[in-house]
Design a protein around this motif. Structure first.
Motif, mmCIF file in Angstrom:
data_model
loop_
_atom_site.group_PDB
_atom_site.id
_atom_site.type_symbol
_atom_site.label_atom_id
_atom_site.label_comp_id
_atom_site.label_asym_id
_atom_site.label_seq_id
_atom_site.Cartn_x
_atom_site.Cartn_y
_atom_site.Cartn_z
ATOM 1 N N MET A 60 -40.202 -22.544 -11.872
ATOM 2 C CA MET A 60 -38.634 -21.895 -11.308
ATOM 3 C C MET A 60 -37.757 -21.071 -12.110
ATOM 4 O O MET A 60 -37.089 -20.482 -11.855
ATOM 5 C CB MET A 60 -37.852 -23.294 -11.252
ATOM 6 N N LYS A 61 -38.155 -21.258 -13.666
ATOM 7 C CA LYS A 61 -37.554 -20.142 -14.567
ATOM 8 C C LYS A 61 -38.074 -18.841 -14.195
ATOM 9 O O LYS A 61 -37.302 -17.965 -13.996
ATOM 10 C CB LYS A 61 -37.985 -20.725 -16.075
ATOM 11 N N ALA A 62 -39.464 -18.837 -13.769
ATOM 12 C CA ALA A 62 -39.978 -17.439 -13.532
ATOM 13 C C ALA A 62 -39.337 -16.837 -12.118
ATOM 14 O O ALA A 62 -38.576 -15.848 -12.069
ATOM 15 C CB ALA A 62 -41.442 -17.410 -13.405
ATOM 16 N N GLU A 63 -39.192 -17.663 -11.289
ATOM 17 C CA GLU A 63 -38.453 -17.337 -10.104
ATOM 18 C C GLU A 63 -37.185 -17.044 -10.371
ATOM 19 O O GLU A 63 -36.502 -15.988 -9.828
ATOM 20 C CB GLU A 63 -38.598 -18.412 -9.097
ATOM 21 N N LEU A 64 -36.311 -17.762 -11.106
ATOM 22 C CA LEU A 64 -34.916 -17.559 -11.330
ATOM 23 C C LEU A 64 -34.902 -16.263 -11.980
ATOM 24 O O LEU A 64 -33.773 -15.364 -11.711
ATOM 25 C CB LEU A 64 -34.341 -18.651 -12.119
ATOM 26 N N GLY A 65 -35.695 -15.815 -12.898
ATOM 27 C CA GLY A 65 -35.661 -14.681 -13.884
ATOM 28 C C GLY A 65 -35.791 -13.524 -13.041
ATOM 29 O O GLY A 65 -34.880 -12.464 -13.072
ATOM 30 N N ALA A 66 -36.742 -13.634 -11.950
ATOM 31 C CA ALA A 66 -37.078 -12.363 -11.021
ATOM 32 C C ALA A 66 -35.641 -12.080 -10.242
ATOM 33 O O ALA A 66 -35.303 -11.073 -9.776
ATOM 34 C CB ALA A 66 -38.247 -12.704 -10.178
ATOM 35 N N LEU A 67 -35.166 -13.320 -9.533
ATOM 36 C CA LEU A 67 -34.173 -13.391 -8.797
ATOM 37 C C LEU A 67 -32.763 -12.570 -9.555
ATOM 38 O O LEU A 67 -32.165 -11.801 -9.029
ATOM 39 C CB LEU A 67 -33.918 -14.763 -8.445
ATOM 40 N N LEU A 68 -32.531 -12.849 -10.641
ATOM 41 C CA LEU A 68 -31.467 -12.361 -11.392
ATOM 42 C C LEU A 68 -31.625 -11.161 -11.637
ATOM 43 O O LEU A 68 -30.579 -10.374 -11.654
ATOM 44 C CB LEU A 68 -31.464 -13.397 -12.668
ATOM 45 N N ALA A 69 -32.790 -10.721 -11.996
ATOM 46 C CA ALA A 69 -33.139 -9.059 -11.856
ATOM 47 C C ALA A 69 -32.556 -8.341 -10.930
ATOM 48 O O ALA A 69 -32.319 -7.167 -11.243
ATOM 49 C CB ALA A 69 -34.581 -8.759 -12.440
ATOM 50 N N GLU A 70 -32.730 -8.946 -9.647
ATOM 51 C CA GLU A 70 -32.258 -8.178 -8.541
ATOM 52 C C GLU A 70 -30.647 -8.214 -8.487
ATOM 53 O O GLU A 70 -30.416 -7.557 -7.373
ATOM 54 C CB GLU A 70 -32.934 -8.387 -7.396
ATOM 55 N N VAL A 71 -30.154 -9.146 -8.996
ATOM 56 C CA VAL A 71 -28.600 -9.038 -8.731
ATOM 57 C C VAL A 71 -27.902 -7.684 -9.234
ATOM 58 O O VAL A 71 -28.522 -7.220 -10.206
ATOM 59 C CB VAL A 71 -27.931 -10.250 -9.542
ATOM 60 N N GLU A 72 -26.979 -7.168 -8.084
ATOM 61 C CA GLU A 72 -26.199 -5.997 -8.567
ATOM 62 C C GLU A 72 -25.086 -6.390 -9.520
ATOM 63 O O GLU A 72 -24.145 -6.652 -9.188
ATOM 64 C CB GLU A 72 -25.852 -5.635 -7.073
ATOM 65 N N ILE A 73 -25.639 -6.340 -10.810
ATOM 66 C CA ILE A 73 -24.603 -6.533 -11.758
ATOM 67 C C ILE A 73 -23.523 -5.325 -11.955
ATOM 68 O O ILE A 73 -22.638 -5.381 -12.669
ATOM 69 C CB ILE A 73 -25.093 -6.958 -13.281
ATOM 70 N N ASN A 74 -23.877 -4.200 -11.163
ATOM 71 C CA ASN A 74 -23.063 -2.956 -11.092
ATOM 72 C C ASN A 74 -21.765 -3.379 -10.279
ATOM 73 O O ASN A 74 -20.491 -2.464 -10.266
ATOM 74 C CB ASN A 74 -23.580 -1.787 -10.929
ATOM 75 N N ARG A 75 -21.813 -4.367 -9.307
ATOM 76 C CA ARG A 75 -21.007 -4.515 -8.319
ATOM 77 C C ARG A 75 -19.897 -5.849 -8.917
ATOM 78 O O ARG A 75 -20.439 -6.807 -9.350
ATOM 79 C CB ARG A 75 -21.363 -4.905 -7.046
ATOM 80 N N TYR A 76 -18.737 -5.793 -8.533
ATOM 81 C CA TYR A 76 -17.854 -7.013 -8.632
ATOM 82 C C TYR A 76 -18.485 -8.242 -7.940
ATOM 83 O O TYR A 76 -19.275 -8.077 -6.894
ATOM 84 C CB TYR A 76 -16.493 -6.760 -8.277
ATOM 85 N N PRO A 77 -18.295 -9.645 -8.254
ATOM 86 C CA PRO A 77 -18.648 -10.644 -7.359
ATOM 87 C C PRO A 77 -17.879 -10.804 -6.383
ATOM 88 O O PRO A 77 -16.923 -10.241 -6.107
ATOM 89 C CB PRO A 77 -18.659 -11.729 -8.304
ATOM 90 N N ASP A 78 -18.412 -11.473 -5.183
ATOM 91 C CA ASP A 78 -17.739 -12.098 -3.962
ATOM 92 C C ASP A 78 -16.568 -12.921 -4.655
ATOM 93 O O ASP A 78 -16.989 -13.998 -5.427
ATOM 94 C CB ASP A 78 -18.560 -12.770 -3.103
ATOM 95 N N PRO A 79 -15.559 -12.474 -4.425
ATOM 96 C CA PRO A 79 -14.297 -13.141 -5.328
ATOM 97 C C PRO A 79 -14.380 -14.653 -4.857
ATOM 98 O O PRO A 79 -14.059 -15.478 -5.931
ATOM 99 C CB PRO A 79 -13.135 -12.357 -4.637
ATOM 100 N N THR A 80 -14.577 -15.027 -3.731
ATOM 101 C CA THR A 80 -14.188 -16.450 -3.635
ATOM 102 C C THR A 80 -15.698 -17.322 -3.549
ATOM 103 O O THR A 80 -15.758 -18.436 -3.466
ATOM 104 C CB THR A 80 -13.634 -16.935 -2.182
ATOM 105 N N GLY A 81 -16.993 -16.596 -3.741
ATOM 106 C CA GLY A 81 -18.103 -16.952 -3.683
ATOM 107 C C GLY A 81 -18.650 -17.829 -2.439
ATOM 108 O O GLY A 81 -18.968 -19.011 -2.414
ATOM 109 N N THR A 82 -18.228 -17.041 -1.530
ATOM 110 C CA THR A 82 -18.549 -17.705 -0.016
ATOM 111 C C THR A 82 -19.803 -18.306 0.232
ATOM 112 O O THR A 82 -19.711 -19.624 0.705
ATOM 113 C CB THR A 82 -18.172 -16.621 0.949
#
Ligand SMILES: *Cc1c(COP(=O)(O)O)cnc(C)c1O
Length: 355
Positions: free
Chosen positions: A43-65
């Motif tokens: 799960m750690k490995a899967e989570l790591g790979a997933l977080l690497a793809e998150v667009e950290i250059n963009r603001y979050p969804d403000p309300t976390g829909t």
């Protein structure tokens, strides 16, 4: 000449102390009710790979829909109720307090309890009123009802179960208090996975109730995520006070991933509940130690000399939380988080030595 901080800062803030967290490097850390278990390697490995793809250059969804929708399903939030996210439940406490902070309005809570209720009330210019629990840390319902009549609180906090005592107030008493006040009752269910009791399903019965939870004690303290469930009429007002992007993209992505495998965290919680029973019996068998009943993942204990035992545990590499001096009912009290079987063994032998 420019004025000093002493001259410009509000007097109630000058009087406060910053929230103190002990340095825990290299220690057996049993001071903060964290889940001691990590995610399984896959799960750690899967989570790591997933977080690497998150667009950290963009603001979050403000309300976390997406995350709110998932929480609604996974946590059985009743139909017609909404969910609001916080950067930890500390953030939610601040939003709720600020929204209700009319000058002079009263915030009420059993005492001792979680310090953030009073702290936020003070910061917001509200009047904090604590109602002392019984000496065994059960709710003094009569005193509380009397204080509700006297002070007419705008806001009532009930931690279910309570921190730092672990006491789970009777559900009948909680119900009586919700009905007795015309203020808003925030039921803080930070430890619901350990208590296995909740008012979530009963939200529709009480127009003045909201249920607050956190994923911190479940095993995700580091990502800072709290959630509040209640009617849209309340939550839409609190949402106005929320910092625009209070829950960051990494937290939202990590929470969505882990909630998809909630059974893993729930299995860890079940292990901790089992270990809680073992630890309780071992603590109670130590001479001079009183252990108070707990529905959470920690025990409040009373020892003959709290300050000395705390220092001795610390010198032996075990960090617990010392409550001596924090409240008259907490004299010589130490709060001990349930750890792994190994950690608990180390604690027990260090405590035997400390006594
Ligand atoms: C730990 C705790 C919280 C804080 O949770 P965070 O989401 O980590 O801010 C809230 N309420 C109670 C009663 C707690 O013990």
């Amino acid at each position: 000449m420019a004025k000093t901080a002493q001259q410009l800062v509000r007097p109630e803030i000058l009087q406060m102390q910053a929230y103190h967290v002990s340095d825990s490097a290299g220690m057996v850390k049993l001071d903060a009710m964290e889940n001691p278990y990590r995610l399984p390697p896959a799960m750690k490995a899967e989570l790591g790979a997933l977080l690497a793809e998150v667009e950290i250059n963009r603001y979050p969804d403000p309300t976390g829909t997406a995350l709110r929708e998932l929480l609604r399903q996974k946590m059985q939030v009743p139909q017609g109720m909404d969910v609001l996210l916080g950067n930890g439940s500390d953030d939610l406490i601040q939003m709720i307090t600020f929204a209700l902070a009319k000058p002079g309005a009263v915030v009420m809570y059993p005492d001792p309890t979680f310090v953030m209720y009073k702290l936020n009330a003070t910061l917001a210019g509200m009047k904090p009123v604590g109602v002392q629990t019984n000496a065994d840390f059960s709710l003094d319902c009569e005193a509380f009802l009397g204080a509700v009549g006297e002070h007419n609180p705008a806001l009532v906090y009930l931690a279910y179960p309570n921190n730092p005592t672990g006491a789970l107030f009777e559900s009948g008493q909680i119900e009586e208090l919700i009905r007795a006040t015309d203020g808003l009752v925030v039921l803080d269910e930070a430890y619901h996975v350990f208590a296995q009791k909740s008012f979530m399903s009963r939200l529709p019965e009480f127009p003045n109730l909201v249920v607050m939870r956190t994923v911190s004690k479940l095993g995700l303290a580091g990502i800072r995520l709290g959630y509040l469930a209640g009617s849209p009429a309340w939550l839409q007002e609190f949402n106005k006070v929320r910092q625009a992007y209070n829950v960051n993209v990494l937290t939202q992505a990590a929470a969505i991933y882990v909630l998809g495998k909630l059974d893993v965290l729930e299995a860890q919680a079940a292990t901790i509940r089992g270990e809680r029973k073992v630890l309780r019996d071992c603590l109670a068998a130590l001479p001079g130690v009183t252990v108070y009943p707990s529905a959470a993942n920690f025990f409040l204990t009373r020892v003959p000399d709290g300050v000395r035992s705390f220092a001795s545990l610390k010198s032996q590499g075990v960090l617990v939380r010392n409550f001596h001096g924090a409240h008259p009912l907490l004299e010589n009290c130490l709060r001990i988080t349930v750890g792994t079987p190994d950690e608990n063994r180390i604690l027990l032998s260090a405590l035997r030595e400390a006594l």
